[in-house]
Design a protein around this motif. Structure first.
Motif, PDB file in Angstrom:
ATOM      1  N   ASN A 153       6.086  16.322   5.605  1.00 14.31           N
ATOM      2  CA  ASN A 153       6.164  15.679   6.924  1.00 14.31           C
ATOM      3  C   ASN A 153       4.775  15.297   7.437  1.00 14.31           C
ATOM      4  O   ASN A 153       4.583  14.219   7.995  1.00 14.31           O
ATOM      5  CB  ASN A 153       6.882  16.575   7.937  1.00 14.31           C
ATOM      6  N   TYR A 154       3.802  16.176   7.222  1.00 11.68           N
ATOM      7  CA  TYR A 154       2.423  15.848   7.608  1.00 11.68           C
ATOM      8  C   TYR A 154       1.918  14.644   6.813  1.00 11.68           C
ATOM      9  O   TYR A 154       1.188  13.800   7.347  1.00 11.68           O
ATOM     10  CB  TYR A 154       1.485  17.041   7.387  1.00 11.68           C
ATOM     11  N   ILE A 155       2.294  14.570   5.536  1.00 18.09           N
ATOM     12  CA  ILE A 155       1.861  13.445   4.707  1.00 18.09           C
ATOM     13  C   ILE A 155       2.486  12.146   5.229  1.00 18.09           C
ATOM     14  O   ILE A 155       1.828  11.103   5.249  1.00 18.09           O
ATOM     15  CB  ILE A 155       2.179  13.706   3.218  1.00 18.09           C
ATOM     16  N   GLU A 207       9.980   7.328  -4.582  1.00 14.81           N
ATOM     17  CA  GLU A 207       9.347   6.626  -3.467  1.00 14.81           C
ATOM     18  C   GLU A 207      10.195   6.825  -2.223  1.00 14.81           C
ATOM     19  O   GLU A 207      11.425   6.863  -2.287  1.00 14.81           O
ATOM     20  CB  GLU A 207       9.202   5.126  -3.753  1.00 14.81           C
ATOM     21  N   LYS A 208       9.508   6.952  -1.101  1.00 11.00           N
ATOM     22  CA  LYS A 208      10.185   6.966   0.196  1.00 11.00           C
ATOM     23  C   LYS A 208       9.550   5.872   1.040  1.00 11.00           C
ATOM     24  O   LYS A 208       8.322   5.830   1.184  1.00 11.00           O
ATOM     25  CB  LYS A 208      10.029   8.317   0.896  1.00 11.00           C
ATOM     26  N   VAL A 209      10.381   4.997   1.575  1.00 10.99           N
ATOM     27  CA  VAL A 209       9.886   3.922   2.440  1.00 10.99           C
ATOM     28  C   VAL A 209      10.098   4.388   3.888  1.00 10.99           C
ATOM     29  O   VAL A 209      11.209   4.767   4.275  1.00 10.99           O
ATOM     30  CB  VAL A 209      10.628   2.599   2.170  1.00 10.99           C
ATOM     31  N   LEU A 210       9.009   4.386   4.643  1.00  8.73           N
ATOM     32  CA  LEU A 210       9.079   4.830   6.035  1.00  8.73           C
ATOM     33  C   LEU A 210       9.403   3.660   6.945  1.00  8.73           C
ATOM     34  O   LEU A 210       8.973   2.536   6.707  1.00  8.73           O
ATOM     35  CB  LEU A 210       7.739   5.430   6.453  1.00  8.73           C
ATOM     36  N   ASP A 211      10.135   3.967   7.971  1.00  5.85           N
ATOM     37  CA  ASP A 211      10.448   2.976   8.997  1.00  5.85           C
ATOM     38  C   ASP A 211       9.184   2.722   9.810  1.00  5.85           C
ATOM     39  O   ASP A 211       8.496   3.669  10.205  1.00  5.85           O
ATOM     40  CB  ASP A 211      11.565   3.552   9.893  1.00  5.85           C
ATOM     41  N   LYS A 212       8.896   1.488  10.088  1.00  8.54           N
ATOM     42  CA  LYS A 212       7.663   1.186  10.841  1.00  8.54           C
ATOM     43  C   LYS A 212       7.683   1.781  12.250  1.00  8.54           C
ATOM     44  O   LYS A 212       6.655   1.945  12.871  1.00  8.54           O
ATOM     45  CB  LYS A 212       7.451  -0.335  10.901  1.00  8.54           C
ATOM     46  N   LYS A 213       8.853   2.123  12.763  1.00  8.23           N
ATOM     47  CA  LYS A 213       8.944   2.723  14.096  1.00  8.23           C
ATOM     48  C   LYS A 213       9.007   4.249  14.020  1.00  8.23           C
ATOM     49  O   LYS A 213       9.081   4.926  15.017  1.00  8.23           O
ATOM     50  CB  LYS A 213      10.192   2.205  14.837  1.00  8.23           C
ATOM     51  N   ASP A 269       0.851  -1.185   0.000  1.00  8.89           N
ATOM     52  CA  ASP A 269       0.000   0.000   0.000  1.00  8.89           C
ATOM     53  C   ASP A 269       0.888   1.237   0.000  1.00  8.89           C
ATOM     54  O   ASP A 269       1.991   1.227   0.562  1.00  8.89           O
ATOM     55  CB  ASP A 269      -0.869   0.037   1.269  1.00  8.89           C
ATOM     56  N   PHE A 270       0.401   2.307  -0.604  1.00  9.81           N
ATOM     57  CA  PHE A 270       1.186   3.540  -0.612  1.00  9.81           C
ATOM     58  C   PHE A 270       0.282   4.758  -0.507  1.00  9.81           C
ATOM     59  O   PHE A 270      -0.901   4.712  -0.826  1.00  9.81           O
ATOM     60  CB  PHE A 270       2.069   3.633  -1.869  1.00  9.81           C
ATOM     61  N   VAL A 271       0.874   5.849  -0.041  1.00  7.84           N
ATOM     62  CA  VAL A 271       0.222   7.146  -0.063  1.00  7.84           C
ATOM     63  C   VAL A 271       0.856   7.917  -1.215  1.00  7.84           C
ATOM     64  O   VAL A 271       2.075   7.930  -1.374  1.00  7.84           O
ATOM     65  CB  VAL A 271       0.422   7.895   1.278  1.00  7.84           C
ATOM     66  N   VAL A 272       0.017   8.513  -2.040  1.00  9.40           N
ATOM     67  CA  VAL A 272       0.507   9.321  -3.157  1.00  9.40           C
ATOM     68  C   VAL A 272       0.028  10.757  -2.923  1.00  9.40           C
ATOM     69  O   VAL A 272      -1.066  10.972  -2.401  1.00  9.40           O
ATOM     70  CB  VAL A 272      -0.001   8.779  -4.524  1.00  9.40           C
ATOM     71  N   PHE A 273       0.882  11.720  -3.273  1.00  9.79           N
ATOM     72  CA  PHE A 273       0.439  13.117  -3.147  1.00  9.79           C
ATOM     73  C   PHE A 273       0.748  13.862  -4.437  1.00  9.79           C
ATOM     74  O   PHE A 273       1.706  13.569  -5.148  1.00  9.79           O
ATOM     75  CB  PHE A 273       1.079  13.808  -1.932  1.00  9.79           C
ATOM     76  N   HIS A 274      -0.143  14.797  -4.744  1.00  8.04           N
ATOM     77  CA  HIS A 274      -0.035  15.628  -5.941  1.00  8.04           C
ATOM     78  C   HIS A 274      -0.368  17.077  -5.574  1.00  8.04           C
ATOM     79  O   HIS A 274      -0.950  17.341  -4.539  1.00  8.04           O
ATOM     80  CB  HIS A 274      -1.072  15.188  -6.994  1.00  8.04           C
ATOM     81  N   ARG A 275      -0.041  17.985  -6.491  1.00  3.08           N
ATOM     82  CA  ARG A 275      -0.486  19.378  -6.387  1.00  3.08           C
ATOM     83  C   ARG A 275      -0.035  20.067  -5.100  1.00  3.08           C
ATOM     84  O   ARG A 275      -0.811  20.790  -4.461  1.00  3.08           O
ATOM     85  CB  ARG A 275      -2.013  19.460  -6.537  1.00  3.08           C
ATOM     86  N   LEU A 330       1.673   7.014   8.197  1.00 10.01           N
ATOM     87  CA  LEU A 330       1.925   6.191   9.386  1.00 10.01           C
ATOM     88  C   LEU A 330       0.642   5.964  10.184  1.00 10.01           C
ATOM     89  O   LEU A 330       0.418   4.870  10.695  1.00 10.01           O
ATOM     90  CB  LEU A 330       2.995   6.850  10.268  1.00 10.01           C
ATOM     91  N   SER A 331      -0.213   6.983  10.257  1.00  6.65           N
ATOM     92  CA  SER A 331      -1.457   6.831  11.019  1.00  6.65           C
ATOM     93  C   SER A 331      -2.397   5.830  10.350  1.00  6.65           C
ATOM     94  O   SER A 331      -3.307   5.306  10.977  1.00  6.65           O
ATOM     95  CB  SER A 331      -2.157   8.181  11.207  1.00  6.65           C
ATOM     96  N   ASN A 332      -2.167   5.574   9.060  1.00  4.30           N
ATOM     97  CA  ASN A 332      -2.943   4.566   8.330  1.00  4.30           C
ATOM     98  C   ASN A 332      -2.167   3.248   8.163  1.00  4.30           C
ATOM     99  O   ASN A 332      -2.539   2.415   7.335  1.00  4.30           O
ATOM    100  CB  ASN A 332      -3.346   5.116   6.960  1.00  4.30           C
ATOM    101  N   GLN A 333      -1.075   3.102   8.928  1.00  9.27           N
ATOM    102  CA  GLN A 333      -0.206   1.911   8.845  1.00  9.27           C
ATOM    103  C   GLN A 333       0.288   1.671   7.414  1.00  9.27           C
ATOM    104  O   GLN A 333       0.334   0.543   6.929  1.00  9.27           O
ATOM    105  CB  GLN A 333      -0.914   0.634   9.360  1.00  9.27           C
ATOM    106  N   ILE A 334       0.644   2.751   6.743  1.00 14.00           N
ATOM    107  CA  ILE A 334       1.199   2.661   5.388  1.00 14.00           C
ATOM    108  C   ILE A 334       2.622   3.197   5.447  1.00 14.00           C
ATOM    109  O   ILE A 334       2.874   4.241   6.060  1.00 14.00           O
ATOM    110  CB  ILE A 334       0.335   3.452   4.390  1.00 14.00           C
ATOM    111  N   TYR A 335       3.542   2.473   4.809  1.00 15.25           N
ATOM    112  CA  TYR A 335       4.975   2.791   4.985  1.00 15.25           C
ATOM    113  C   TYR A 335       5.657   3.157   3.679  1.00 15.25           C
ATOM    114  O   TYR A 335       6.879   3.127   3.582  1.00 15.25           O
ATOM    115  CB  TYR A 335       5.674   1.613   5.677  1.00 15.25           C
ATOM    116  N   SER A 336       4.865   3.497   2.666  1.00 16.39           N
ATOM    117  CA  SER A 336       5.437   3.899   1.386  1.00 16.39           C
ATOM    118  C   SER A 336       4.762   5.182   0.922  1.00 16.39           C
ATOM    119  O   SER A 336       3.536   5.286   0.944  1.00 16.39           O
ATOM    120  CB  SER A 336       5.209   2.798   0.345  1.00 16.39           C
ATOM    121  N   LEU A 337       5.589   6.154   0.526  1.00 12.39           N
ATOM    122  CA  LEU A 337       5.087   7.385  -0.077  1.00 12.39           C
ATOM    123  C   LEU A 337       5.579   7.415  -1.511  1.00 12.39           C
ATOM    124  O   LEU A 337       6.757   7.157  -1.772  1.00 12.39           O
ATOM    125  CB  LEU A 337       5.644   8.612   0.640  1.00 12.39           C
ATOM    126  N   LYS A 338       4.681   7.712  -2.444  1.00 15.31           N
ATOM    127  CA  LYS A 338       5.072   7.802  -3.853  1.00 15.31           C
ATOM    128  C   LYS A 338       4.631   9.147  -4.393  1.00 15.31           C
ATOM    129  O   LYS A 338       3.576   9.665  -4.028  1.00 15.31           O
ATOM    130  CB  LYS A 338       4.441   6.670  -4.663  1.00 15.31           C
TER     131      LYS A 338
END
Length: 173
Positions: A113-115, A164-170, A89-95, A120-128
């Motif tokens: 940083n808010y994104i 892509e940025k992979v977030l650390d689960k911690k 799963d990933f979070v994507v941001f635009h605009r 993380l609040s949605n237990q998702i560890y990938s940003l694209k």
């Protein structure tokens, strides 16, 4: 500054559009072809908000930034020329756009940083995300924040650099 990052409401489209319009103009003045084809536009913002993906950055209740933030919602990313780091799963941001009065204060970084917190609040560890090859400010920000270049994706016929940025689960800010 006391920032808040929250879902936008339809009544805020005029303020959001003003911010994006000026960002579109800045891209043009920088000689970029990004956002020069009639997109984004107010209808795009309305769709963002209707699907609860439109977010505003505020300070003292004044809207100073905007971004669309979605989960797993970018069909173009399935056709990357290159390879994503993860296929989770990933979070994507635009605009991502900041109002003129607040440029150069690191607020795009605040939004990103808010994104990360949202992911993380949605237990998702990938940003694209993707940006134009000539959007040097965003390319620099991606590099600074630990995004990795993964290849190219295409929107409306033109190539964008995909990251892509992979977030650390911690990880917690």
């Amino acid at each position: 500054m006391n920032h808040q990052f929250r879902k936008a409401s339809l009544s805020e489209i005029p303020q959001i559009w003003t911010i994006l319009e000026k960002a579109i103009q800045r891209r043009k003045e920088d000689g970029s072809n990004q956002w020069q084809d009639g997109y984004p536009n107010p209808e795009v913002i309305q769709k963002d908000i209707e699907k609860e993906a439109g977010f505003v950055l505020t300070t003292n209740n004044e809207i100073i930034g905007y971004s669309a933030v979605m989960i797993n919602d970018e069909p173009a990313y399935a056709k990357i020329i290159g390879k994503w780091i993860t296929n989770e799963d990933f979070v994507v941001f635009h605009r991502v756009a900041i109002t003129d009065d607040y440029l150069g204060k690191g607020l795009s970084k605040v939004i990103l940083n808010y994104i990360e917190d949202f992911a993380l609040s949605n237990q998702i560890y990938s940003l694209k995300a993707d940006t134009n090859f000539d959007n040097l400010a965003m390319l620099h920000l991606f590099e600074k924040l630990g995004y990795q270049y993964c290849g190219e994706v295409y929107f409306r016929g033109s190539a964008r650099k995909a990251f892509e940025k992979v977030l650390d689960k911690k990880d917690n800010h």
